[in-house]
Scaffold this active site. Sequence first.
Site, PDB file in Angstrom:
ATOM      1  N   GLY A 106       0.792  -1.231   0.000  1.00 34.74           N
ATOM      2  CA  GLY A 106       0.000   0.000   0.000  1.00 34.74           C
ATOM      3  C   GLY A 106       0.819   1.271   0.000  1.00 34.74           C
ATOM      4  O   GLY A 106       0.286   2.357  -0.182  1.00 34.74           O
ATOM      5  N   CYS A 165     -27.228  -9.690 -16.685  1.00 33.25           N
ATOM      6  CA  CYS A 165     -26.669  -9.362 -18.001  1.00 33.25           C
ATOM      7  C   CYS A 165     -27.601  -9.896 -19.087  1.00 33.25           C
ATOM      8  O   CYS A 165     -28.052 -11.034 -19.028  1.00 33.25           O
ATOM      9  CB  CYS A 165     -25.293 -10.001 -18.146  1.00 33.25           C
ATOM     10  SG  CYS A 165     -24.650  -9.986 -19.828  1.00 33.25           S
ATOM     11  N   CYS A 211     -25.456 -12.915 -21.256  1.00 40.83           N
ATOM     12  CA  CYS A 211     -25.119 -14.210 -20.667  1.00 40.83           C
ATOM     13  C   CYS A 211     -25.954 -14.547 -19.445  1.00 40.83           C
ATOM     14  O   CYS A 211     -25.869 -15.638 -18.903  1.00 40.83           O
ATOM     15  CB  CYS A 211     -23.634 -14.261 -20.324  1.00 40.83           C
ATOM     16  SG  CYS A 211     -23.198 -13.274 -18.877  1.00 40.83           S
ATOM     17  N   CYS A 265     -22.511  -7.407 -19.260  1.00 38.86           N
ATOM     18  CA  CYS A 265     -21.271  -7.529 -18.487  1.00 38.86           C
ATOM     19  C   CYS A 265     -20.203  -6.579 -19.031  1.00 38.86           C
ATOM     20  O   CYS A 265     -20.034  -6.467 -20.249  1.00 38.86           O
ATOM     21  CB  CYS A 265     -20.694  -8.927 -18.601  1.00 38.86           C
ATOM     22  SG  CYS A 265     -21.653 -10.207 -17.803  1.00 38.86           S
ATOM     23  N   CYS A 302     -18.311 -12.719 -20.005  1.00 38.88           N
ATOM     24  CA  CYS A 302     -19.601 -12.787 -20.672  1.00 38.88           C
ATOM     25  C   CYS A 302     -19.567 -13.810 -21.808  1.00 38.88           C
ATOM     26  O   CYS A 302     -20.444 -14.664 -21.950  1.00 38.88           O
ATOM     27  CB  CYS A 302     -19.949 -11.410 -21.221  1.00 38.88           C
ATOM     28  SG  CYS A 302     -21.685 -11.220 -21.654  1.00 38.88           S
TER      29      CYS A 302
END
Lengths: 294, 256
Positions: A46, A255, A258, A280, A286
């Site tokens: 970080g 979606c 899909c 997606c 997808c």
Amino acid sequence: MSQSIISPAIISPATQIDPNYNFAYLNEQTKKMIRRALLKAIAIPGYQVPFAGREMPMPYGWGTGGVQITASILTPDDVLKVIDQGADDTTNAVSIRKFFQRTAGIATTLNTSTATVIQTRHRIPEQKLQQGQILVYQVPIPEPLRFLEPRETETRKMHAFEDYGLMHVKLYEDISQHGHIATTYAYPVMVEDRYVMDPSPIPKFDNPKMNNNPALQLFGAGREKRIYAIPPYTKVVSLDFEDHPFEIQAWDQPCEICGAGDSFLDEVIMDDQGTRMFVCSDSDYCQSRSEVQS
Amino acid sequence: MNQPLFSVTNLSKKFGKTIACNDISFDLWPGEILGIVGESGSGKTTLLRSIAGLIKPDQATINYQHKNKTLNIDQMDEPELRHLQRTEWAFVHQHPRDGLRMNVSAGANIGERLMANGWRHYDDIRAEAIKWLEAVEIDAKRIDDLPRTFSGGMQQRLQIARNLVTNPRLIFMDEPTGGLDVSVQARLLDLLRGLVRDLGLSAIIVTHDLAVARLLSNRLMVMKDGQVIEHGLTDQVLEDPQAAYSQLLVSSILQV
């Protein structure tokens, strides 16, 4: 939305390297310098490590930081995937993929699980990443405190002293103005209980995926010349308030291509009559789901 | 009460060849308000900023009593000092713009110190902000407004609320009423006097306005050219000034 030209499982095999370039464009000294910065970044999860960013043959904001990291970690055996907003076939993704095909001659793929190195802009793939994979993020502004504290000298001290009250001031402002935390992307996280980090402009939908992820996550900011990292299996927590806990986006519908109900959806305008469609954003996810169904 | 809360010994600060503060020593006792007066450029603000840890003096011994322990401020690590600055101390700047975050709401300004001290409950932070807005006589409805939509006097009061929210024990004020018109000044002084009495604060106030000094402070230090030239109870100094410069200062108060 061009679902499909190439089947995702296919790997485009290694090609001939353009002989005018060193492997993966950057010279070896530069790669060494960047790898040193990467090692330091991995050692301090970080923490933003400054590095001597080079001019790349693309404009700032197009992923110069991510490209430099990818160039420094690539080996001839790697299989590279590049995504932009989740899609493999947008300009940024296509041009970076071509860049490495030409300068490193490596194999490339659109398939998330086949790739060893994935360079991404603004998304984490829906498919779970595996140990041994590396995810490289393109970062525009690495400093999460920047919009509240413009002085770099001051933000570096705030990180050093863990003086992070200011980060919650931003979330407080969100709630007071919108009734809920309205930050939807670049949502700040606390890494390993120590450094507050900007996860780059990924949607907050992807934040939970960073936590305890088996893959190595590297972040490169080319203009700002900073590198930071999340090593595998690192604790990453999104900041919030006790009475306004962190939440991810949700959609009323799955979606439309899909049928996935667990992925991040893009809203696509279909015509000038206001017809819309939710699909997606991760094109590989997808497509692989659609293929299994058909 | 047998030890001073805050004590400064041999403080000096130079800017190049200019001597801003020369060998200054004083004590501040719990519950006491010390006024520092003097003309522009006499080193008042430099002294205040040095003892509050905002700038580093060239030489000084500064001790602060904290839970039966003596903390040595001039030797302290910066993280510890910052912690002290955002919990037990407060600093009110002359210009509210220096002490406020102008791009976040009044509520966030007050809440910042709470959040820095680990408060993570939004409704609690907001309730505390409203309580303090009312304490400094700002309408609680303004909580989500930006400070730049406030008048000068309101901004100054907001800055005071932002500083007092953590119940500090010691407050440093640099010309808290500078730049405000006389009636607003009077109300602000009234407010400050009430808050200081109610909360049992100790304070060090820098001002060039003797009326402010007389109204707020128990003791007075007169500075000129970086030196303390007179030091005593406020009434004593103002009624019977000893040093030539103090006499001049007192005699130059406008009589209306």
